[in-house]
Scaffold this motif. Structure first.
Motif, PDB file in Angstrom:
ATOM      1  N   ILE A  49      41.620  41.795 -25.165  1.00  0.00           N
ATOM      2  CA  ILE A  49      40.534  41.154 -25.179  1.00  0.00           C
ATOM      3  C   ILE A  49      40.179  40.518 -23.676  1.00  0.00           C
ATOM      4  O   ILE A  49      41.274  40.468 -22.776  1.00  0.00           O
ATOM      5  N   VAL A  50      38.805  40.513 -23.637  1.00  0.00           N
ATOM      6  CA  VAL A  50      38.404  39.714 -22.081  1.00  0.00           C
ATOM      7  C   VAL A  50      37.571  38.712 -22.267  1.00  0.00           C
ATOM      8  O   VAL A  50      36.611  38.715 -23.212  1.00  0.00           O
ATOM      9  N   PHE A  51      38.202  37.344 -22.084  1.00  0.00           N
ATOM     10  CA  PHE A  51      37.390  36.129 -22.074  1.00  0.00           C
ATOM     11  C   PHE A  51      36.346  36.237 -20.678  1.00  0.00           C
ATOM     12  O   PHE A  51      36.908  36.192 -19.527  1.00  0.00           O
ATOM     13  N   LEU A  52      34.943  36.346 -21.020  1.00  0.00           N
ATOM     14  CA  LEU A  52      34.229  36.529 -19.840  1.00  0.00           C
ATOM     15  C   LEU A  52      33.008  35.668 -19.610  1.00  0.00           C
ATOM     16  O   LEU A  52      32.378  35.452 -20.361  1.00  0.00           O
ATOM     17  N   ASP A  53      32.943  34.892 -18.406  1.00  0.00           N
ATOM     18  CA  ASP A  53      31.922  33.996 -18.106  1.00  0.00           C
ATOM     19  C   ASP A  53      30.691  34.832 -17.968  1.00  0.00           C
ATOM     20  O   ASP A  53      30.711  36.024 -17.627  1.00  0.00           O
ATOM     21  N   ILE A  54      29.488  34.285 -18.212  1.00  0.00           N
ATOM     22  CA  ILE A  54      28.134  34.898 -17.897  1.00  0.00           C
ATOM     23  C   ILE A  54      27.619  34.700 -16.730  1.00  0.00           C
ATOM     24  O   ILE A  54      27.272  35.575 -15.795  1.00  0.00           O
ATOM     25  N   GLU A  55      27.318  33.361 -16.402  1.00  0.00           N
ATOM     26  CA  GLU A  55      26.668  33.133 -15.142  1.00  0.00           C
ATOM     27  C   GLU A  55      27.494  33.248 -13.851  1.00  0.00           C
ATOM     28  O   GLU A  55      28.393  32.363 -13.516  1.00  0.00           O
ATOM     29  N   MET A  56      27.764  34.569 -13.369  1.00  0.00           N
ATOM     30  CA  MET A  56      28.600  34.517 -12.074  1.00  0.00           C
ATOM     31  C   MET A  56      27.626  35.149 -11.121  1.00  0.00           C
ATOM     32  O   MET A  56      26.725  36.145 -11.335  1.00  0.00           O
ATOM     33  N   ILE A  68      31.876  47.757 -19.587  1.00  0.00           N
ATOM     34  CA  ILE A  68      33.366  47.957 -20.303  1.00  0.00           C
ATOM     35  C   ILE A  68      32.756  48.753 -21.640  1.00  0.00           C
ATOM     36  O   ILE A  68      33.679  49.298 -21.939  1.00  0.00           O
ATOM     37  N   HIS A  69      31.653  48.304 -22.118  1.00  0.00           N
ATOM     38  CA  HIS A  69      31.313  48.746 -23.601  1.00  0.00           C
ATOM     39  C   HIS A  69      31.163  50.229 -23.482  1.00  0.00           C
ATOM     40  O   HIS A  69      31.374  51.093 -24.448  1.00  0.00           O
ATOM     41  N   ASN A  70      30.535  50.551 -22.305  1.00  0.00           N
ATOM     42  CA  ASN A  70      30.263  51.996 -22.238  1.00  0.00           C
ATOM     43  C   ASN A  70      31.369  52.997 -21.925  1.00  0.00           C
ATOM     44  O   ASN A  70      31.472  54.206 -22.399  1.00  0.00           O
ATOM     45  N   THR A  71      32.458  52.321 -21.427  1.00  0.00           N
ATOM     46  CA  THR A  71      33.871  52.899 -21.440  1.00  0.00           C
ATOM     47  C   THR A  71      34.909  52.878 -22.602  1.00  0.00           C
ATOM     48  O   THR A  71      35.490  53.660 -22.888  1.00  0.00           O
ATOM     49  N   PHE A  72      34.848  51.493 -22.865  1.00  0.00           N
ATOM     50  CA  PHE A  72      35.697  51.293 -23.842  1.00  0.00           C
ATOM     51  C   PHE A  72      35.101  50.422 -25.135  1.00  0.00           C
ATOM     52  O   PHE A  72      35.147  49.254 -25.070  1.00  0.00           O
ATOM     53  N   PRO A  73      34.368  51.128 -25.670  1.00  0.00           N
ATOM     54  CA  PRO A  73      33.681  50.442 -26.776  1.00  0.00           C
ATOM     55  C   PRO A  73      34.339  49.567 -28.117  1.00  0.00           C
ATOM     56  O   PRO A  73      33.811  48.441 -28.451  1.00  0.00           O
ATOM     57  N   GLU A  74      35.636  49.618 -28.119  1.00  0.00           N
ATOM     58  CA  GLU A  74      36.270  49.041 -28.863  1.00  0.00           C
ATOM     59  C   GLU A  74      37.159  47.734 -28.296  1.00  0.00           C
ATOM     60  O   GLU A  74      37.724  46.968 -29.035  1.00  0.00           O
ATOM     61  N   MET A  75      36.878  47.583 -27.013  1.00  0.00           N
ATOM     62  CA  MET A  75      37.581  46.473 -26.345  1.00  0.00           C
ATOM     63  C   MET A  75      36.795  45.048 -26.930  1.00  0.00           C
ATOM     64  O   MET A  75      35.581  44.967 -27.036  1.00  0.00           O
ATOM     65  N   ASN A  76      37.696  44.173 -27.367  1.00  0.00           N
ATOM     66  CA  ASN A  76      37.190  42.920 -27.700  1.00  0.00           C
ATOM     67  C   ASN A  76      36.536  42.039 -26.466  1.00  0.00           C
ATOM     68  O   ASN A  76      37.406  41.588 -25.561  1.00  0.00           O
ATOM     69  N   ILE A  77      35.335  41.549 -26.597  1.00  0.00           N
ATOM     70  CA  ILE A  77      34.730  40.777 -25.496  1.00  0.00           C
ATOM     71  C   ILE A  77      34.458  39.400 -25.984  1.00  0.00           C
ATOM     72  O   ILE A  77      33.598  39.370 -26.875  1.00  0.00           O
TER      73      ILE A  77
END
Length: 384
Positions: A49-56, A68-77
């Motif tokens: 799981i990655v908890f990810l802020d947007i505005e950075m 992330i999605h292009n490399t690990f499409p099944e990773m939970n974001i």
């Protein structure tokens, strides 16, 4: 489950760390206020799981999620943000959730519960990785030899067409503006993109549900569909026919078997105008192989086998006038006078109804000469 937290605001990151740390079953393996370092750690350590802020600054959460999605499409974001304007884009990237700040523990627990109960997607072996069928209509099977069709429910016809278009351009990037002009020309860019992102999200969900391991990557202003181990019947057919090349006695069973895969024109029942050039290319190729096989049968004086091939051509392509003339000649070779006349009349009616014309002079002259020969033969028999 291993977790990485990313937020450029130290207080927000500390608050998120405290809430996540209180949830049983989660193990925080990294926390970052620098998005570049966070991305390096995510790609290296592969958390669940990655908890990810947007505005950075420098690189935002959306850009990180795309990589992330292009490399690990099944990773939970899970996007964590103070703004709701990114919701559509977030779900286009297949995010598991979108949590608005200030974060409440109950809301976070619900997000984690959804991740835990989400069924994992098994990856099939290459021999059983799924098949997409494009002859006649769009269908899915578990393997080339499986006669059963996987039932698929597309949420919208636009999602089905979008998938078909990306499939035709597989392994190649397709610009988003091209897709907007094709499928949502009536919307302005903002509304069109919302429709596009929603359709991509639905396609990914549909493919995952039926266990077809296909990736749709998003980068810059493009999408690209990657087959991975999934097969396409059109590719298998064309590759097989190219390998056989020339009909011979020892490859006749394979030749006939491959030709039988062509049950109808490419996506013919879908009616997509953009597919017409590929449809015509494959149709011409199939007719070429049919002629090769028919010529082989004729050379061996197996006229009935050749007749069956051209009857199939007529069923799939009733407006190919050459098939009528060939059948007239073949029926003459086996002495079936009735069928010669029937084929000529069928041709004459088809040309009149569809094009308002008559058979060309070559066919007319051949048929008139044939009738004279039949008449002479009848007179000869009567004299005997």
């Amino acid at each position: 489950m291993r977790v990485i937290l990313v937020d450029d605001e130290p207080l927000a990151l500390k608050h998120l760390e405290r809430l996540v740390g209180e949830i049983q079953g989660l193990d925080i393996i990294g926390k970052f206020d620098n998005p570049e370092k966070a991305l390096e750690a995510i790609l290296r350590d592969r958390p669940q799981i990655v908890f990810l802020d947007i505005e950075m600054p420098e690189i935002n959460g959306i850009q990180i999620a795309e990589r992330i999605h292009n490399t690990f499409p099944e990773m939970n974001i899970v996007f964590v943000t103070a703004y709701n304007e990114y919701a559509v884009k977030a779900f286009e990237l297949n995010a598991i959730d979108y949590v608005i700040k200030p974060i409440q523990r109950k809301r976070l627990e619900e997000t984690v519960r959804r991740i835990i109960i989400k069924a994992p997607t098994p990856i099939d072996t290459p021999d059983d990785a799924g098949v997409i069928c494009c002859f006649k209509t769009l269908r899915f099977k578990s393997s080339m030899d499986d006669p059963d069709i996987i039932e698929v429910h597309w949420r919208t016809s636009k999602a089905r067409e979008l998938f078909s278009f990306l499939l035709q351009h597989r392994q190649n990037p397709v610009r988003k503006d091209v897709l907007l002009d094709l499928l949502w020309p009536e919307f302005d860019e903002s509304k069109g993109l919302a429709q596009l992102y929603a359709a991509i999200y639905q396609i990914r969900k549909t493919l995952k549900k039926i266990n077809i391991n296909i990736t749709i990557s998003s980068f810059e202003n493009n999408y690209m569909l990657e087959l991975n181990d999934t097969k396409i019947d059109v590719d298998e057919w064309e590759r097989g026919m190219n390998k056989l090349s020339v009909v011979k006695g020892d490859n006749l069973p394979q030749f006939r078997s491959l030709l039988s895969l062509y049950i109808g024109d490419y996506l013919s029942e879908e009616g997509y105008l953009w597919a017409e050039s590929e449809r015509e290319r494959l149709r011409i190729l199939w007719l070429h192989y049919i002629k090769d096989l028919a010529d082989f049968f004729i050379s061996k004086e197996k006229y009935t086998d050749a007749i069956l091939l051209y009857q199939r051509v007529q069923i799939l392509h009733p407006y190919v006038d050459s098939s009528y003339f060939i059948l007239m000649k073949l029926y003459d070779l086996i002495g079936d006078r009735h069928s010669v006349t029937q084929q000529y009349n069928n041709l004459k009616n088809m040309l009149k109804d569809e094009y308002g014309i008559k058979p060309n002079d070559v066919i007319e002259n051949w048929y008139e000469d044939w009738k004279k020969k039949q008449k002479r033969a009848e007179i000869f028999l009567e004299k005997k």
